[in-house]
Design an enzyme around this catalytic site. Structure first.
Site, short mmCIF file in Angstrom:
data_model
loop_
_atom_site.label_atom_id
_atom_site.label_comp_id
_atom_site.label_asym_id
_atom_site.label_seq_id
_atom_site.Cartn_x
_atom_site.Cartn_y
_atom_site.Cartn_z
N HIS A 100 -2.76 -31.71 20.61
CA HIS A 100 -1.62 -32.56 20.97
C HIS A 100 -0.38 -31.74 21.29
O HIS A 100 0.72 -32.29 21.37
CB HIS A 100 -1.33 -33.53 19.82
CG HIS A 100 -2.49 -34.45 19.55
ND1 HIS A 100 -2.72 -35.58 20.29
CD2 HIS A 100 -3.51 -34.36 18.66
CE1 HIS A 100 -3.83 -36.18 19.85
NE2 HIS A 100 -4.32 -35.44 18.87
N LYS B 275 10.46 0.06 13.00
CA LYS B 275 10.88 0.28 11.60
C LYS B 275 11.96 1.35 11.55
O LYS B 275 12.97 1.20 10.85
CB LYS B 275 9.68 0.78 10.77
CG LYS B 275 8.67 -0.25 10.40
CD LYS B 275 7.68 0.38 9.40
CE LYS B 275 6.41 -0.40 9.27
NZ LYS B 275 5.39 0.26 8.46
N GLY C 262 -4.42 -1.67 5.29
CA GLY C 262 -3.76 -2.86 4.75
C GLY C 262 -4.43 -4.14 5.20
O GLY C 262 -4.65 -5.07 4.41
N LYS D 188 0.84 -1.20 0.00
CA LYS D 188 0.00 0.00 0.00
C LYS D 188 0.88 1.25 0.00
O LYS D 188 0.68 2.17 -0.78
CB LYS D 188 -0.92 -0.03 1.22
CG LYS D 188 -1.82 1.17 1.32
CD LYS D 188 -2.68 1.10 2.55
CE LYS D 188 -3.34 2.45 2.79
NZ LYS D 188 -4.06 2.48 4.06
O1 LIG Z 1 1.26 -2.72 2.32
P1 LIG Z 1 2.43 -2.06 2.98
O2 LIG Z 1 2.36 -0.57 2.93
O3 LIG Z 1 3.72 -2.58 2.42
O4 LIG Z 1 2.38 -2.41 4.51
C1 LIG Z 1 2.46 -3.73 4.98
C2 LIG Z 1 2.02 -3.83 6.40
O5 LIG Z 1 2.86 -3.05 7.23
C3 LIG Z 1 2.12 -2.43 8.27
O6 LIG Z 1 2.10 -1.08 8.03
C4 LIG Z 1 2.70 -2.69 9.60
O7 LIG Z 1 4.07 -2.57 9.60
C5 LIG Z 1 0.74 -3.05 8.16
O8 LIG Z 1 -0.23 -2.24 8.67
C6 LIG Z 1 0.64 -3.33 6.70
O9 LIG Z 1 -0.35 -4.26 6.43
#
Ligand SMILES: O=P(O)(O)OC[C@H]1O[C@](O)(CO)[C@@H](O)[C@@H]1O
Length: 541
Positions: free
Chosen positions: A381, A507, A264, A202
């Protein structure tokens, strides 16, 4: 939640605590009273530790919080995600399949329809091996979905769950992680000339996805004697950041848009689901959307008492804030739903893992429990011992499918009988007297000791979710059920379920650690532990 609402939960919990689930389940009407159906799904919550009065109290709280207004606001496209000033319109992605009048803005509906059409054209062309007009070479046999989090979990869940609907035209692979072992293994397995890569992000800023994209691009280019333009022909992008995708040399006709109004983790219904559409074909993908729309319509029209997402949310709040359970287990009795716990982990924990309100104020109550789980019977299990006799109670969702996609009846009967047995065992337990009656030999002390170990406290709640049959429709409905559960819980907890600031810090730190790890120049500002680990890794490198 307001102090008064929490007091109501505390009062109801205090009233119900001494009443064992055994007593509640002895009521002949219990199942009829505490189970509801919507389309192909049955939600049986008769094994939850609540009664009619507690449910009424919970329903009154939902009504006071205005769940219907919040629901309509979401479908309409109001700004529900306040911290990012965004509407929340994943429901518009399947709105065309709804039987109710549309609420989403017309411009959004048009954009969604146009994208679905483009996606369909691409899928059809690839299926017919005629994607030359899109700049994709002939002979594609394998599809790699590069994406992580919401760009991976939903599509992966659906592709695996719907294996009975695969056309068999493509082999589909998922590469979410930056772990080079997997990337290298995939490159060993596949032929670069017959592979198409879906770069799904995204934001188009996600390190894992972009790095794997570079690696696969080089790998494909090598197969063409280093011709990067030819390698680009093997890439399709799905992103809300269309410009960034274009910068990678992927032409517009192979960039399918995503939008800021879709989170996302709610995006499987969009072009993010391209890998699913390639696996099962567009008619089945539309059926998947139809199933979600069926649940949307149910959510929009059923009163709270009959409304599966609202009931699931109320049960979640009851277990968390009334009974104080800090974990929630998801146990699908179907290997095809192996990815469901991971998918729900992101959906629920990324959405609801918050400790402040939108105005920054501390919340008065706990929010999301730790969501985890795995497939039954395997889980039985492994860790069910702790769930039956350990000190903590973990409420469960046990999921099953009534009619399987195979004819091995004995297997299926065994699978379902395990599902039913576990729900009953958690709720009813085994009394000390029952255990004592079984311990027939040995002296008094020995018998007592053995009986104590063979006693099950029971009184451990679960819901059972039964799908009539696992189809694109029922899977779509199931996922939408959980999406709407999250919306209602967010409302009750007064939090924004559509942002995820909590993933940003790690990140950012990873970005500053990478150069230190590569160069060995560790800034003084790094903490002693991180510094020590970097030095250890570099010494062995
Ligand atoms: O689709 P992108 O922008 O690569 O993000 C991937 C995932 O990373 C996140 O931002 C979390 O790090 C999620 O919310 C998202 O689904």
């Amino acid at each position: 939640m307001l102090a008064g609402q929490l007091q109501i939960l505390a009062r109801e919990a205090a009233r119900l605590t001494p009443i064992h689930l055994r007593e509640l389940l002895a009521q002949p009407q219990r199942f009829a009273e505490f189970s509801r159906r919507a389309g192909p799904l049955l939600l049986d919550f008769s094994k939850q530790k609540l009664d009619a009065a507690a449910l009424d109290a919970l329903g009154a709280i939902a009504t006071d919080c205005g769940w219907e207004q919040r629901r309509d606001a979401m479908f309409r496209g109001d700004i529900l995600n306040a911290s990012e000033q965004r509407p929340v319109l994943h429901t518009a992605l399947r709105g065309a399949e709804s039987r109710l009048p549309p609420l989403a803005p017309a411009a959004v509906r048009e954009e969604v329809a146009a994208t679905l059409q483009r996606m369909g054209a691409l899928v059809d062309a690839l299926e017919l091996d005629e994607a030359g007009a899109f700049g994709i070479p002939a002979g594609i046999t394998d599809v790699v979905n590069l994406g992580i989090g919401g760009s991976d979990l939903g599509p992966r869940l659906a592709v695996e769950a719907l294996s009975a609907f695969h056309s068999g035209r493509f082999r589909c692979h998922f590469l979410p992680n930056v772990d080079g072992h997997e990337t290298a293994a995939l490159m060993r397995r596949l032929d670069p000339r017959t592979t198409v890569v879906l770069l799904v992000s995204k934001s188009f800023t996600t390190q894992e996805t972009l790095l794997n994209g570079q690696v696969l691009r080089q790998w494909i280019a090598q197969a063409y004697g280093g011709d990067d333009a030819k390698a680009a022909g093997h890439f399709i992008a799905v992103s809300a950041n269309v410009e960034a995708a274009a910068k990678l040399g992927i032409p517009q006709q192979r960039v399918l848009p995503m939008w800021d109004f879709v989170g996302g983790r709610y995006s499987v219904w969009s072009a993010v689901g391209l890998v699913l559409a390639l696996a099962i074909g567009m008619p089945n993908f539309r059926a998947f959307l139809r199933g979600a729309a069926l649940m949307d319509d149910h959510f929009r029209s059923a009163p709270w008492r009959d409304n599966l997402p609202v009931l699931a949310a109320l049960i979640g709040v009851w277990n968390r804030n009334g009974l104080g359970h800090a974990a929630h287990g998801v146990i699908p009795y179907l290997d095809g739903l192996t990815e469901l716990p991971s998918f729900l982990q992101q959906l629920e924990m990324e959405s609801l893992g918050k400790r402040v309100r939108a105005d920054g104020g501390e919340l008065a109550q706990a929010t999301v429990p730790v969501v985890w789980g795995s497939v039954g019977t395997n889980a039985q299990h492994a860790y069910f011992q702790a769930l039956h006799q350990g000190s903590d109670t973990v409420p469960l969702d046990l999921l099953g499918v009534v009619r399987p996609a195979h004819t091995l009846k004995d297997n299926h009967d065994a699978l379902l009988s395990n599902l039913l047995a576990q729900g009953a065992a958690f709720a009813l337990g085994k009394t000390q007297a029952q255990a004592l009656a079984e311990a027939s030999s040995g002296g008094e002390a020995e018998r007592l000791a053995l009986a104590a170990q063979r006693t099950f406290p029971g009184d451990r709640p679960s819901s059972t979710v039964l799908l009539d049959v696992l189809t694109p429709e029922s899977l779509g409905a199931l996922i939408a059920l959980y999406e709407h559960k999250v919306l209602v819980q967010a409302l009750l907890w007064d939090i924004n379920a559509f942002d995820q600031w909590g993933v940003e810090l790690g990140k950012t730190l990873a970005k500053s650690i990478l150069p230190a790890l590569v160069s060995g120049q560790v800034p003084d500002s790094f903490d002693a532990s991180t510094r020590g680990l970097i030095e250890t890794i570099r010494a062995l490198d």
